[in-house]
Design an enzyme around this catalytic site. Sequence first.
Site, PDB file in Angstrom:
ATOM      1  N   LYS A  86      -0.148 -25.814 -20.373  1.00 55.44           N
ATOM      2  CA  LYS A  86       0.014 -25.532 -18.936  1.00 55.44           C
ATOM      3  C   LYS A  86       1.208 -26.284 -18.369  1.00 55.44           C
ATOM      4  CE  LYS A  86      -2.572 -27.850 -15.456  1.00 55.44           C
ATOM      5  NZ  LYS A  86      -1.590 -28.344 -14.518  1.00 55.44           N
ATOM      6  N   ASN A  87       1.250 -27.587 -18.629  1.00 55.39           N
ATOM      7  CA  ASN A  87       2.283 -28.402 -17.987  1.00 55.39           C
ATOM      8  C   ASN A  87       3.689 -28.129 -18.527  1.00 55.39           C
ATOM      9  OD1 ASN A  87       0.261 -29.463 -16.475  1.00 55.39           O
ATOM     10  ND2 ASN A  87       0.283 -31.507 -17.398  1.00 55.39           N
TER      11      ASN A  87
ATOM     12  N   ARG B 157       0.260 -27.897  -7.058  1.00 57.88           N
ATOM     13  CA  ARG B 157       1.276 -28.926  -7.043  1.00 57.88           C
ATOM     14  C   ARG B 157       2.466 -28.546  -7.924  1.00 57.88           C
ATOM     15  NH1 ARG B 157       2.324 -34.180  -5.342  1.00 57.88           N
ATOM     16  NH2 ARG B 157       3.934 -35.027  -6.682  1.00 57.88           N
TER      17      ARG B 157
ATOM     18  N   CYS C 115      -4.429 -31.352  -7.403  1.00 55.55           N
ATOM     19  CA  CYS C 115      -5.736 -31.934  -7.687  1.00 55.55           C
ATOM     20  C   CYS C 115      -6.066 -33.016  -6.669  1.00 55.55           C
ATOM     21  CB  CYS C 115      -5.708 -32.583  -9.076  1.00 55.55           C
ATOM     22  SG  CYS C 115      -5.710 -31.412 -10.407  1.00 55.55           S
TER      23      CYS C 115
ATOM     24  N   ARG D 101      -0.617 -38.551  -4.320  1.00 57.76           N
ATOM     25  CA  ARG D 101       0.413 -37.691  -4.929  1.00 57.76           C
ATOM     26  C   ARG D 101       1.579 -37.410  -3.974  1.00 57.76           C
ATOM     27  NH1 ARG D 101      -2.160 -33.720  -9.337  1.00 57.76           N
ATOM     28  NH2 ARG D 101      -0.392 -34.513 -10.489  1.00 57.76           N
ATOM     29  N   PRO D 102       2.333 -38.445  -3.604  1.00 58.80           N
ATOM     30  CA  PRO D 102       3.486 -38.242  -2.720  1.00 58.80           C
ATOM     31  C   PRO D 102       4.626 -37.531  -3.438  1.00 58.80           C
ATOM     32  CG  PRO D 102       3.398 -40.510  -3.482  1.00 58.80           C
ATOM     33  CD  PRO D 102       2.191 -39.830  -4.047  1.00 58.80           C
ATOM     34  N   ILE D 103       5.646 -37.111  -2.680  1.00 55.74           N
ATOM     35  CA  ILE D 103       6.784 -36.442  -3.316  1.00 55.74           C
ATOM     36  C   ILE D 103       8.108 -37.155  -2.984  1.00 55.74           C
ATOM     37  CG2 ILE D 103       5.672 -34.180  -3.478  1.00 55.74           C
ATOM     38  CD1 ILE D 103       7.391 -33.313  -1.066  1.00 55.74           C
ATOM     39  N   ASP D 104       7.980 -38.442  -2.616  1.00 55.21           N
ATOM     40  CA  ASP D 104       9.175 -39.201  -2.219  1.00 55.21           C
ATOM     41  C   ASP D 104      10.235 -39.248  -3.327  1.00 55.21           C
ATOM     42  OD1 ASP D 104       7.079 -40.727  -3.463  1.00 55.21           O
ATOM     43  OD2 ASP D 104       8.286 -42.528  -3.152  1.00 55.21           O
ATOM     44  N   LEU D 105       9.799 -39.342  -4.591  1.00 53.40           N
ATOM     45  CA  LEU D 105      10.777 -39.448  -5.687  1.00 53.40           C
ATOM     46  C   LEU D 105      11.558 -38.139  -5.847  1.00 53.40           C
ATOM     47  CD1 LEU D 105       8.510 -41.251  -8.324  1.00 53.40           C
ATOM     48  CD2 LEU D 105      10.292 -42.299  -6.906  1.00 53.40           C
TER      49      LEU D 105
ATOM     50  N   ASP E 279      -4.660 -37.604 -18.029  1.00 50.08           N
ATOM     51  CA  ASP E 279      -5.418 -36.355 -17.964  1.00 50.08           C
ATOM     52  C   ASP E 279      -6.612 -36.342 -18.915  1.00 50.08           C
ATOM     53  OD1 ASP E 279      -3.824 -35.363 -15.996  1.00 50.08           O
ATOM     54  OD2 ASP E 279      -2.634 -34.058 -17.286  1.00 50.08           O
TER      55      ASP E 279
ATOM     56  N   ILE F 223      -2.120 -44.617 -13.676  1.00 47.01           N
ATOM     57  CA  ILE F 223      -1.203 -43.568 -13.186  1.00 47.01           C
ATOM     58  C   ILE F 223      -1.633 -43.042 -11.817  1.00 47.01           C
ATOM     59  CG2 ILE F 223      -0.022 -41.391 -13.744  1.00 47.01           C
ATOM     60  CD1 ILE F 223       0.489 -43.521 -15.863  1.00 47.01           C
TER      61      ILE F 223
ATOM     62  N   ARG G  50      -7.989 -23.536 -13.878  1.00 42.70           N
ATOM     63  CA  ARG G  50      -6.585 -23.848 -13.601  1.00 42.70           C
ATOM     64  C   ARG G  50      -5.854 -24.282 -14.873  1.00 42.70           C
ATOM     65  NH1 ARG G  50      -5.575 -28.183  -9.677  1.00 42.70           N
ATOM     66  NH2 ARG G  50      -3.592 -27.727 -10.610  1.00 42.70           N
TER      67      ARG G  50
HETATM   68  C1  UD1 Z   1       2.205 -34.341 -14.138  1.00 38.87           C
HETATM   69  C2  UD1 Z   1       1.176 -33.424 -14.752  1.00 38.87           C
HETATM   70  C3  UD1 Z   1      -0.221 -34.017 -14.641  1.00 38.87           C
HETATM   71  C4  UD1 Z   1      -0.230 -35.418 -15.231  1.00 38.87           C
HETATM   72  C5  UD1 Z   1       0.879 -36.274 -14.643  1.00 38.87           C
HETATM   73  C6  UD1 Z   1       0.992 -37.637 -15.305  1.00 38.87           C
HETATM   74  C7  UD1 Z   1       2.116 -31.221 -14.410  1.00 38.87           C
HETATM   75  C8  UD1 Z   1       1.998 -29.890 -13.739  1.00 38.87           C
HETATM   76  N1  UD1 Z   1       1.206 -32.149 -14.070  1.00 38.87           N
HETATM   77  O1  UD1 Z   1       1.883 -34.453 -12.748  1.00 38.87           O
HETATM   78  O2  UD1 Z   1      -1.125 -33.171 -15.352  1.00 38.87           O
HETATM   79  O3  UD1 Z   1      -1.473 -36.029 -14.923  1.00 38.87           O
HETATM   80  O4  UD1 Z   1       2.147 -35.614 -14.782  1.00 38.87           O
HETATM   81  O5  UD1 Z   1       1.230 -37.505 -16.656  1.00 38.87           O
HETATM   82  O6  UD1 Z   1       2.965 -31.404 -15.264  1.00 38.87           O
HETATM   83  N2  UD1 Z   1       4.604 -40.316  -7.666  1.00 38.87           N
HETATM   84  C9  UD1 Z   1       5.158 -40.879  -6.535  1.00 38.87           C
HETATM   85  N3  UD1 Z   1       6.131 -40.175  -5.873  1.00 38.87           N
HETATM   86  C10 UD1 Z   1       6.576 -38.961  -6.291  1.00 38.87           C
HETATM   87  C11 UD1 Z   1       6.005 -38.401  -7.468  1.00 38.87           C
HETATM   88  C12 UD1 Z   1       5.019 -39.113  -8.144  1.00 38.87           C
HETATM   89  O7  UD1 Z   1       4.783 -41.967  -6.129  1.00 38.87           O
HETATM   90  O8  UD1 Z   1       7.458 -38.380  -5.661  1.00 38.87           O
HETATM   91  C13 UD1 Z   1       3.547 -41.064  -8.396  1.00 38.87           C
HETATM   92  C14 UD1 Z   1       2.234 -40.291  -8.480  1.00 38.87           C
HETATM   93  O9  UD1 Z   1       1.466 -40.457  -7.294  1.00 38.87           O
HETATM   94  C15 UD1 Z   1       1.597 -40.922  -9.688  1.00 38.87           C
HETATM   95  C16 UD1 Z   1       2.799 -41.213 -10.602  1.00 38.87           C
HETATM   96  O10 UD1 Z   1       3.945 -41.213  -9.753  1.00 38.87           O
HETATM   97  O11 UD1 Z   1       0.984 -42.123  -9.350  1.00 38.87           O
HETATM   98  C17 UD1 Z   1       3.010 -40.222 -11.721  1.00 38.87           C
HETATM   99  O12 UD1 Z   1       3.034 -38.907 -11.201  1.00 38.87           O
HETATM  100  P1  UD1 Z   1       3.874 -37.735 -11.866  1.00 38.87           P
HETATM  101  O13 UD1 Z   1       4.318 -38.138 -13.220  1.00 38.87           O
HETATM  102  O14 UD1 Z   1       4.892 -37.294 -10.885  1.00 38.87           O
HETATM  103  O15 UD1 Z   1       2.775 -36.599 -12.009  1.00 38.87           O
HETATM  104  P2  UD1 Z   1       2.955 -35.075 -11.736  1.00 38.87           P
HETATM  105  O16 UD1 Z   1       4.311 -34.620 -12.133  1.00 38.87           O
HETATM  106  O17 UD1 Z   1       2.459 -34.746 -10.387  1.00 38.87           O
END
Ligand code: UD1
Length: 418
Positions: free
Chosen positions: A22-23, A92, A116, A121-125, A306, A328, A399
């Site tokens: 999936k990912n 997401r 989920c 799960r912020p998107i700041d990065l 996961d 994580i 999903r």
């Molecule tokens: C992806 C996977 C998910 C997996 C996760 C970690 C997909 C579709 N999903 O999720 O199944 O559990 O990787 O291996 O591929 N974070 C921030 N700011 C951001 C983005 C992330 O603080 O802008 C934090 C998140 O809250 C979390 C950490 O970074 O604590 C890791 O998240 P991330 O690796 O981004 O996970 P996803 O890409 O959402």
Amino acid sequence: MDSIHIHGGVCLQGKVRIQGSKNAALPVLAATILTKGINLIHNCPKIADVYLMLELLRSLGCVVSWEEDGVRVDARNAAPNKMPVSAIKGMRSSLCLLGALLGEAGEVAMEYPGGCVIGERPIDLHLAAFRSLGAEFREENGIIYGNAGKGLMGAHIDMPRSSVGATENTVLAAVSAEGVTVLTGAAREPEVETLCKYLCRCGAQIEGIGTDRLVIVGGRRLSGTEFGVPADRIVAGTYLLACLGTGGAVLLEDAPVSHMEAVVSFACRMGAECQEAQEGLYVQAPGRLLSCDRLTTEIYPGFPTDLQSVALVVMTAAEGKCLIEETIFENRFRILEPLRRMGGKVRLIDAGKAEVEGPVFLNGTETEAWELRGGAALVTAGLMADGETIVKGCDYIDRGYENICRDLRELGARIYRV
Ligand code: UD1
């Protein structure tokens, strides 16, 4: 919503083929929009998140069809600026369309992405990386508007924390940017590698694939291609752990063993025998499961978050105490409450730590999934439990798992969807 009924206590035996990842599939599908060509993506899993992504691609003007050997995405007439604002809500991973669209259309508007229920799960990065490439963002009434101005420009970006999604998004935007992007602190998860390999197959130039330093030469014309999605390491890990929990012997056909080192080594610490073969991974559960003192989730190649809830369930059957540390995501111990009702000796220590003490025999009960991986963990608990377990909220499991009941029935489980 359907529910899953399980009559537990059966040792898993036999073989099952592992579906596509999936990912890995989702960002590759998002990337097809950059190609303006015809793509045939093999081994794409037939799961709810993929169907949703294909709907998004259709709404962007792609012609999408399932063929016998994969999904065909014709992006020749794609109109990336036609993204419906509400479309990105609810999944997401649709967020990775943002990087592709910013580069292609120069403008995006989206609702704050869902996903989920596992933490903030912020998107700041993601946004910080896009800003480094020259994009500007504003937020109005819960909608984020992004603008790439006269076009994205390559830049040096250093990710302060490892993020799979932000790395993928940056790569997707950087292939459309003018000039070279150097991305340090990039996530090294196999799914990032798959996306980069797909883009290179389409004509992109990316160096450092598989490392935390990616160099992307942007602005190259991409064309459509044929590409195979690897098998899903999380689905394979789920069935491996379920085999340990029920005490059985299985062959996980096509399991991506080289990406499963942490899970295999965890299984071996619990006494399992795991053997890689050409057809996949053979797993033999031990007569008596051994506990391990500590299990910590980490970024790749560490133990994947996961699979944390599934591992926690299996630990209830192991002898001794185990400390489980989640590093994580916050809010990923919701499994504790239903597990306690099933007889598990589990306790929350703090937001990131839980303790499991075994061995106990679980009892079947009625439960409800609240997110994808937690749902798979409840199914695993049901397989291990005496009597009947009912898992409601199947939509969450759909999903990520093509057909968890079919797969587990192939391994002898008594499991049905009602
Ligand atoms: C992806 C996977 C998910 C997996 C996760 C970690 C997909 C579709 N999903 O999720 O199944 O559990 O990787 O291996 O591929 N974070 C921030 N700011 C951001 C983005 C992330 O603080 O802008 C934090 C998140 O809250 C979390 C950490 O970074 O604590 C890791 O998240 P991330 O690796 O981004 O996970 P996803 O890409 O959402």
